[in-house]
Motif scaffolding. Structure first.
Motif, PDB file in Angstrom:
ATOM      1  N   LEU A 191      21.475  25.310   0.203  1.00 36.88           N
ATOM      2  CA  LEU A 191      22.790  26.000   0.661  1.00 36.88           C
ATOM      3  C   LEU A 191      22.451  27.022   1.521  1.00 36.88           C
ATOM      4  N   THR A 192      21.340  27.565   1.310  1.00 33.55           N
ATOM      5  CA  THR A 192      20.778  28.723   2.331  1.00 33.55           C
ATOM      6  C   THR A 192      19.932  28.561   3.374  1.00 33.55           C
ATOM      7  N   ALA A 193      19.490  27.177   3.611  1.00 34.05           N
ATOM      8  CA  ALA A 193      18.647  26.715   4.674  1.00 34.05           C
ATOM      9  C   ALA A 193      19.239  27.032   5.904  1.00 34.05           C
ATOM     10  N   SER A 194      18.685  27.420   6.915  1.00 37.36           N
ATOM     11  CA  SER A 194      19.084  27.655   8.378  1.00 37.36           C
ATOM     12  C   SER A 194      19.510  26.361   8.916  1.00 37.36           C
ATOM     13  N   PRO A 195      20.405  26.376   9.770  1.00 40.57           N
ATOM     14  CA  PRO A 195      21.209  25.180  10.507  1.00 40.57           C
ATOM     15  C   PRO A 195      20.019  24.696  11.393  1.00 40.57           C
ATOM     16  N   ALA A 196      18.905  25.651  11.991  1.00 36.93           N
ATOM     17  CA  ALA A 196      17.958  25.154  13.049  1.00 36.93           C
ATOM     18  C   ALA A 196      16.882  24.503  12.077  1.00 36.93           C
ATOM     19  N   SER A 197      16.767  24.620  10.932  1.00 36.88           N
ATOM     20  CA  SER A 197      15.745  23.833  10.026  1.00 36.88           C
ATOM     21  C   SER A 197      15.924  22.405   9.771  1.00 36.88           C
ATOM     22  N   ALA A 198      17.432  22.195  10.243  1.00 39.72           N
ATOM     23  CA  ALA A 198      17.852  20.762  10.109  1.00 39.72           C
ATOM     24  C   ALA A 198      17.781  19.732  11.447  1.00 39.72           C
ATOM     25  N   ALA A 199      17.306  20.405  12.200  1.00 32.77           N
ATOM     26  CA  ALA A 199      17.089  19.893  13.632  1.00 32.77           C
ATOM     27  C   ALA A 199      16.604  18.630  13.730  1.00 32.77           C
ATOM     28  N   VAL A 200      16.954  17.669  14.474  1.00 31.67           N
ATOM     29  CA  VAL A 200      16.388  16.215  14.370  1.00 31.67           C
ATOM     30  C   VAL A 200      15.091  16.245  15.467  1.00 31.67           C
ATOM     31  N   ALA A 201      14.073  15.360  15.064  1.00 32.73           N
ATOM     32  CA  ALA A 201      12.841  15.408  15.650  1.00 32.73           C
ATOM     33  C   ALA A 201      13.226  14.915  17.048  1.00 32.73           C
ATOM     34  N   GLY A 202      14.394  14.393  17.689  1.00 32.25           N
ATOM     35  CA  GLY A 202      14.558  13.824  19.003  1.00 32.25           C
ATOM     36  C   GLY A 202      15.122  14.944  19.670  1.00 32.25           C
ATOM     37  N   ASP A 203      15.256  16.197  19.428  1.00 32.73           N
ATOM     38  CA  ASP A 203      16.030  17.225  20.088  1.00 32.73           C
ATOM     39  C   ASP A 203      15.331  17.401  21.571  1.00 32.73           C
ATOM     40  N   GLU A 204      13.990  17.248  21.793  1.00 39.54           N
ATOM     41  CA  GLU A 204      13.189  17.212  23.003  1.00 39.54           C
ATOM     42  C   GLU A 204      13.119  15.976  23.602  1.00 39.54           C
ATOM     43  N   ASP A 205      13.347  16.217  25.046  1.00 41.50           N
ATOM     44  CA  ASP A 205      13.298  14.707  25.722  1.00 41.50           C
ATOM     45  C   ASP A 205      11.863  14.278  25.717  1.00 41.50           C
ATOM     46  N   ILE A 206      11.803  12.862  25.752  1.00 42.56           N
ATOM     47  CA  ILE A 206      10.656  12.096  25.705  1.00 42.56           C
ATOM     48  C   ILE A 206      10.213  11.836  27.289  1.00 42.56           C
ATOM     49  N   THR A 207       9.112  12.286  27.831  1.00 41.91           N
ATOM     50  CA  THR A 207       8.862  11.941  29.274  1.00 41.91           C
ATOM     51  C   THR A 207       7.304  11.741  29.255  1.00 41.91           C
ATOM     52  N   SER A 208       7.142  11.121  30.529  1.00 40.49           N
ATOM     53  CA  SER A 208       5.487  10.734  30.727  1.00 40.49           C
ATOM     54  C   SER A 208       4.616  11.882  30.892  1.00 40.49           C
ATOM     55  N   PHE A 209       5.101  12.980  31.089  1.00 42.27           N
ATOM     56  CA  PHE A 209       4.424  14.221  30.984  1.00 42.27           C
ATOM     57  C   PHE A 209       4.777  15.220  29.762  1.00 42.27           C
ATOM     58  N   GLY A 210       3.668  16.132  29.386  1.00 42.22           N
ATOM     59  CA  GLY A 210       3.874  16.947  28.384  1.00 42.22           C
ATOM     60  C   GLY A 210       4.305  18.501  28.814  1.00 42.22           C
ATOM     61  N   PHE A 211       5.030  19.148  28.056  1.00 39.49           N
ATOM     62  CA  PHE A 211       5.364  20.560  28.521  1.00 39.49           C
ATOM     63  C   PHE A 211       5.700  21.210  27.376  1.00 39.49           C
ATOM     64  N   ARG A 212       5.783  22.655  27.403  1.00 37.47           N
ATOM     65  CA  ARG A 212       5.856  23.341  26.046  1.00 37.47           C
ATOM     66  C   ARG A 212       6.355  24.953  26.849  1.00 37.47           C
ATOM     67  N   VAL A 213       6.962  25.723  25.918  1.00 40.54           N
ATOM     68  CA  VAL A 213       6.868  27.012  26.302  1.00 40.54           C
ATOM     69  C   VAL A 213       6.496  27.715  24.960  1.00 40.54           C
ATOM     70  N   THR A 214       5.821  28.931  25.352  1.00 37.41           N
ATOM     71  CA  THR A 214       4.937  29.528  24.074  1.00 37.41           C
ATOM     72  C   THR A 214       5.120  31.034  24.589  1.00 37.41           C
ATOM     73  N   PRO A 215       5.486  31.950  23.576  1.00 37.96           N
ATOM     74  CA  PRO A 215       6.010  31.447  22.411  1.00 37.96           C
ATOM     75  C   PRO A 215       7.512  30.882  22.289  1.00 37.96           C
ATOM     76  N   SER A 216       7.812  30.034  21.382  1.00 35.86           N
ATOM     77  CA  SER A 216       9.257  29.385  21.645  1.00 35.86           C
ATOM     78  C   SER A 216      10.206  30.642  21.214  1.00 35.86           C
ATOM     79  N   THR A 217       9.724  31.614  20.428  1.00 41.47           N
ATOM     80  CA  THR A 217      10.677  32.772  20.098  1.00 41.47           C
ATOM     81  C   THR A 217      10.157  34.161  20.809  1.00 41.47           C
ATOM     82  N   ILE A 218      10.944  34.615  21.618  1.00 40.97           N
ATOM     83  CA  ILE A 218      10.344  35.758  22.313  1.00 40.97           C
ATOM     84  C   ILE A 218      11.611  37.020  22.271  1.00 40.97           C
ATOM     85  N   ALA A 219      11.293  38.192  22.462  1.00 41.47           N
ATOM     86  CA  ALA A 219      11.940  39.165  22.588  1.00 41.47           C
ATOM     87  C   ALA A 219      12.462  39.093  24.041  1.00 41.47           C
ATOM     88  N   ALA A 220      13.615  39.833  24.469  1.00 40.26           N
ATOM     89  CA  ALA A 220      14.217  40.098  25.532  1.00 40.26           C
ATOM     90  C   ALA A 220      13.049  41.025  26.387  1.00 40.26           C
TER      91      ALA A 220
END
Length: 171
Positions: free
Chosen positions: A19-48
């Motif tokens: 009941l206390t699990a964050s909604p973000a932890s319930a994300a589906v593995a298919g949230d990111e697009d599948i492409t022929s190239f790889g991409f990422r943003v690091t870090p994925s959480t950052i301060a303004a």
């Protein structure tokens, strides 16, 4: 009987965690697009105001990276990364979509803005406010008297119960 208590405690714990699990932890593995190239943003959480690294793998074109939280960035063909500064007015706790475009193909991922102004690249221009605590008030005679009376009461009660038991007067 003990097994029932253990099972009940385990069930209660599992329910509380679910009941206390964050909604973000319930994300589906298919949230990111599948492409022929790889991409990422690091870090994925950052301060303004922080700096993120935008990386791409396997793109044979210039890669354009866009988001509502930083200026557009182009990663030239042959390079694998670039950096971007997150806007200072980015809303803490918000999740922004970051789009990588390689030729005619696009992929998206999310960038989360940290809450509380903390992040891996946060810079502070002044130190913390410290030293005010409980020491700034000085001595208050009334509080010292009340504390002394309470301590004397506890010691007197302990002495009374110790002497009473020693004399054989058990309650």
């Amino acid at each position: 009987m003990r097994a029932i208590r253990v099972a009940s405690a385990a069930l209660f714990t599992a329910t509380a965690l679910a009941l206390t699990a964050s909604p973000a932890s319930a994300a589906v593995a298919g949230d990111e697009d599948i492409t022929s190239f790889g991409f990422r943003v690091t870090p994925s959480t950052i301060a303004a105001g922080g700096q993120v690294t935008l990386s791409v793998d396997g793109c044979e074109h210039n890669t354009k990276v866009t988001s509502g939280v930083f200026d557009d960035v182009t990663i030239p063909k042959g390079q694998s990364s670039a950096t971007a500064m997150v806007f200072w007015d980015a809303k803490p706790g918000a999740m922004y979509e970051v789009t990588f475009t390689c030729g005619e193909e696009s992929g998206r991922t999310d960038l989360t803005i940290a809450t509380g102004g903390s992040g891996s690249t946060a810079h502070h221009s002044r130190g913390v406010k410290a030293g005010v605590g409980g020491s700034a008030g000085g001595f208050d005679a009334q509080q010292i008297a009340v504390g002394g009376v309470l301590i004397a009461g506890v010691l007197g009660t302990a002495y009374y119960w110790t002497r009473r038991r020693a004399d054989g007067d058990h309650v």
